[in-house]
Scaffold this motif. Structure first.
Motif, PDB file in Angstrom:
ATOM      1  N   ARG A   1      -4.525   7.088   1.292  1.00 41.22           N
ATOM      2  CA  ARG A   1      -4.836   6.364   2.425  1.00 41.22           C
ATOM      3  C   ARG A   1      -5.247   7.518   3.609  1.00 41.22           C
ATOM      4  N   LYS A   2      -6.556   7.288   4.105  1.00 44.96           N
ATOM      5  CA  LYS A   2      -6.899   8.268   5.151  1.00 44.96           C
ATOM      6  C   LYS A   2      -7.163   7.586   6.324  1.00 44.96           C
ATOM      7  N   THR A   3      -6.585   8.022   7.469  1.00 43.33           N
ATOM      8  CA  THR A   3      -6.136   7.508   8.677  1.00 43.33           C
ATOM      9  C   THR A   3      -7.725   6.836   9.257  1.00 43.33           C
ATOM     10  N   ARG A   4      -8.757   7.348   8.979  1.00 45.30           N
ATOM     11  CA  ARG A   4      -9.902   6.868   9.580  1.00 45.30           C
ATOM     12  C   ARG A   4     -10.832   6.159   8.767  1.00 45.30           C
ATOM     13  N   ASN A   5     -10.813   6.663   7.534  1.00 45.40           N
ATOM     14  CA  ASN A   5     -11.750   6.371   6.580  1.00 45.40           C
ATOM     15  C   ASN A   5     -11.293   4.901   5.600  1.00 45.40           C
ATOM     16  N   GLY A   6     -10.095   4.516   5.603  1.00 48.61           N
ATOM     17  CA  GLY A   6      -9.504   3.582   4.948  1.00 48.61           C
ATOM     18  C   GLY A   6      -8.656   3.926   3.727  1.00 48.61           C
ATOM     19  N   THR A   7      -8.553   3.153   2.767  1.00 50.33           N
ATOM     20  CA  THR A   7      -7.609   3.170   1.599  1.00 50.33           C
ATOM     21  C   THR A   7      -8.663   3.285   0.349  1.00 50.33           C
ATOM     22  N   PHE A   8      -8.254   4.439  -0.542  1.00 47.97           N
ATOM     23  CA  PHE A   8      -9.047   4.588  -1.583  1.00 47.97           C
ATOM     24  C   PHE A   8      -8.117   4.516  -2.955  1.00 47.97           C
ATOM     25  N   PHE A   9      -8.783   3.984  -4.251  1.00 51.89           N
ATOM     26  CA  PHE A   9      -7.972   4.478  -5.436  1.00 51.89           C
ATOM     27  C   PHE A   9      -8.243   5.643  -5.765  1.00 51.89           C
ATOM     28  N   SER A  10      -7.036   6.514  -6.232  1.00 56.37           N
ATOM     29  CA  SER A  10      -7.388   7.744  -6.745  1.00 56.37           C
ATOM     30  C   SER A  10      -8.183   8.007  -7.555  1.00 56.37           C
TER      31      SER A  10
ATOM     32  N   LYS B   1      -8.240  10.658  -9.497  1.00 59.96           N
ATOM     33  CA  LYS B   1      -7.665  11.547 -10.645  1.00 59.96           C
ATOM     34  C   LYS B   1      -6.023  10.943 -10.912  1.00 59.96           C
ATOM     35  N   ILE B   2      -5.761  10.950 -12.233  1.00 56.34           N
ATOM     36  CA  ILE B   2      -4.505  10.352 -12.304  1.00 56.34           C
ATOM     37  C   ILE B   2      -3.329  11.269 -11.968  1.00 56.34           C
ATOM     38  N   GLY B   3      -2.448  11.157 -11.092  1.00 55.62           N
ATOM     39  CA  GLY B   3      -1.292  11.456 -10.672  1.00 55.62           C
ATOM     40  C   GLY B   3      -0.086  11.824 -11.538  1.00 55.62           C
ATOM     41  N   SER B   4       0.911  12.605 -11.223  1.00 55.17           N
ATOM     42  CA  SER B   4       2.091  12.761 -12.049  1.00 55.17           C
ATOM     43  C   SER B   4       3.122  11.833 -11.458  1.00 55.17           C
ATOM     44  N   LYS B   5       3.063  11.112 -10.414  1.00 59.73           N
ATOM     45  CA  LYS B   5       4.214  10.512  -9.823  1.00 59.73           C
ATOM     46  C   LYS B   5       4.676   9.331 -10.611  1.00 59.73           C
ATOM     47  N   PRO B   6       3.723   8.257 -11.197  1.00 55.04           N
ATOM     48  CA  PRO B   6       4.418   7.184 -11.911  1.00 55.04           C
ATOM     49  C   PRO B   6       5.295   7.819 -13.152  1.00 55.04           C
ATOM     50  N   PHE B   7       4.463   8.904 -13.967  1.00 55.49           N
ATOM     51  CA  PHE B   7       5.473   9.487 -15.058  1.00 55.49           C
ATOM     52  C   PHE B   7       6.668  10.265 -14.404  1.00 55.49           C
ATOM     53  N   SER B   8       6.442  10.854 -13.615  1.00 57.39           N
ATOM     54  CA  SER B   8       7.834  11.539 -12.858  1.00 57.39           C
ATOM     55  C   SER B   8       8.941  10.383 -12.584  1.00 57.39           C
ATOM     56  N   MET B   9       8.411   9.353 -12.100  1.00 57.03           N
ATOM     57  CA  MET B   9       9.694   8.324 -11.520  1.00 57.03           C
ATOM     58  C   MET B   9      10.210   7.644 -13.090  1.00 57.03           C
ATOM     59  N   MET B  10       9.320   7.635 -14.056  1.00 57.72           N
ATOM     60  CA  MET B  10       9.835   7.294 -15.205  1.00 57.72           C
ATOM     61  C   MET B  10      10.879   8.037 -15.612  1.00 57.72           C
ATOM     62  N   LEU B  11      10.465   9.446 -15.988  1.00 61.05           N
ATOM     63  CA  LEU B  11      11.374  10.451 -16.276  1.00 61.05           C
ATOM     64  C   LEU B  11      12.660  10.572 -15.558  1.00 61.05           C
ATOM     65  N   ALA B  12      12.695  10.134 -14.239  1.00 64.22           N
ATOM     66  CA  ALA B  12      13.698  10.341 -13.504  1.00 64.22           C
ATOM     67  C   ALA B  12      14.665   9.377 -13.760  1.00 64.22           C
TER      68      ALA B  12
ATOM     69  N   LEU C   1       0.695  -1.188  -0.025  1.00 65.17           N
ATOM     70  CA  LEU C   1      -0.072  -0.062  -0.090  1.00 65.17           C
ATOM     71  C   LEU C   1       0.870   1.255   0.114  1.00 65.17           C
ATOM     72  N   THR C   2       2.082   1.282   0.608  1.00 67.41           N
ATOM     73  CA  THR C   2       2.925   2.292   0.684  1.00 67.41           C
ATOM     74  C   THR C   2       3.557   2.621  -0.699  1.00 67.41           C
ATOM     75  N   SER C   3       3.837   1.541  -1.269  1.00 69.68           N
ATOM     76  CA  SER C   3       4.209   1.866  -2.711  1.00 69.68           C
ATOM     77  C   SER C   3       3.225   2.359  -3.568  1.00 69.68           C
ATOM     78  N   LEU C   4       1.819   1.875  -3.548  1.00 62.57           N
ATOM     79  CA  LEU C   4       0.954   2.290  -4.522  1.00 62.57           C
ATOM     80  C   LEU C   4       0.481   3.651  -3.911  1.00 62.57           C
ATOM     81  N   GLU C   5       0.829   4.281  -2.726  1.00 59.54           N
ATOM     82  CA  GLU C   5       0.549   5.602  -2.534  1.00 59.54           C
ATOM     83  C   GLU C   5       1.631   6.399  -2.777  1.00 59.54           C
ATOM     84  N   SER C   6       2.849   5.904  -3.079  1.00 62.21           N
ATOM     85  CA  SER C   6       3.856   6.570  -3.538  1.00 62.21           C
ATOM     86  C   SER C   6       3.718   7.125  -4.933  1.00 62.21           C
ATOM     87  N   MET C   7       3.158   6.141  -5.771  1.00 64.18           N
ATOM     88  CA  MET C   7       2.803   6.224  -7.183  1.00 64.18           C
ATOM     89  C   MET C   7       1.525   7.000  -7.344  1.00 64.18           C
ATOM     90  N   GLY C   8       0.978   7.355  -6.486  1.00 61.97           N
ATOM     91  CA  GLY C   8      -0.325   7.957  -6.564  1.00 61.97           C
ATOM     92  C   GLY C   8      -1.572   7.224  -7.080  1.00 61.97           C
TER      93      GLY C   8
END
Length: 233
Positions: free
Chosen positions: A72-81, A83-94, A61-68
């Protein structure tokens, strides 16, 4: 709060457990069992489904969160995003940061897509914004990199495609790095500004072919300047 949906998950073997759990959670999206915005099963439920420890689930879950991919919401649980974030593409470019020619080609191919869609979707307000950036570049007495970047940002956003939104920010963040490779002796502000005018005029006509052609001429011009400097190094 959304109800947890019953889903089917394959069992995993104990080699690279967190990676397999990560892949299976992503497959919930790909298979359509869950969709963006849906809540994932709880950590305890995931532990039982995969027959793994809490530490394995948390690592995945930590890996999935780092990729956007999840939030993870402390009291409500974990949700799929939602909106598509930029992190996966940023990692590829890095990972490709040292391969400047490939980065330039990536930018070229993506921005040709942006401008083609923009020709069909751009608003009069966004056209006015483009004109304002060109006027600002023309009157600038020093470096106009940020204004130039804004010009391309307006076009990218005017494409109005949520799947492309995740690549816009990291792509533009590389813009400065690209320009840094062009020494002042190789720059021609007059030619650059005219290329921006050509792109603007094509978009104003709502002509996707002419817009794509004008953008290609501009980015190919930038590419040649960068590669010329790399070859001189």
């Amino acid at each position: 709060m959304k109800e947890v949906i019953n889903v089917e998950i394959k069992s995993v073997n104990r080699k690279t457990l967190s990676k397999q759990v990560l892949d299976e959670i992503i497959d919930l999206l790909l298979s359509g069992q869950l969709k963006s915005g849906d809540r994932l099963p709880s950590e305890l439920e995931l532990m039982e489904m995969f027959d793994v420890s809490r530490s394995v689930i948390r690592e995945a879950l930590t890996s999935l969160e780092s990729m956007g991919i999840v939030n993870r919401k402390t009291r409500n649980g974990t949700f799929f995003s939602e909106k598509i974030g930029s992190k996966p593409f940023s990692m590829m470019l890095a990972l490709s940061a040292g391969n400047l020619p490939s980065i330039i080609e990536t930018r070229l191919s993506l921005e040709l897509g942006f401008v083609t869609l923009a020709a069909e979707k751009i608003t009069d307000k966004e056209l006015d914004q483009l004109k304002q950036t060109i006027d600002a570049m023309s009157s600038a007495t020093s470096d106009y990199t940020e204004i130039d970047k804004e010009f391309h940002k307006i076009i990218a956003h005017s494409a109005s495609n949520p799947l492309l939104e995740g690549v816009i920010t990291p792509l533009l963040n590389l813009y400065d790095r690209t320009l840094e490779q062009i020494p002042n002796r190789h720059r021609d502000s007059k030619a650059t500004i005219q290329q921006h005018i050509d792109i603007y005029e094509a978009l104003k006509k709502r002509d996707p072919i002419q817009s794509s052609t004008a953008m290609y001429r501009h980015l190919d011009y930038v590419r040649k300047k960068v590669l010329m400097n790399l070859n001189d190094m």
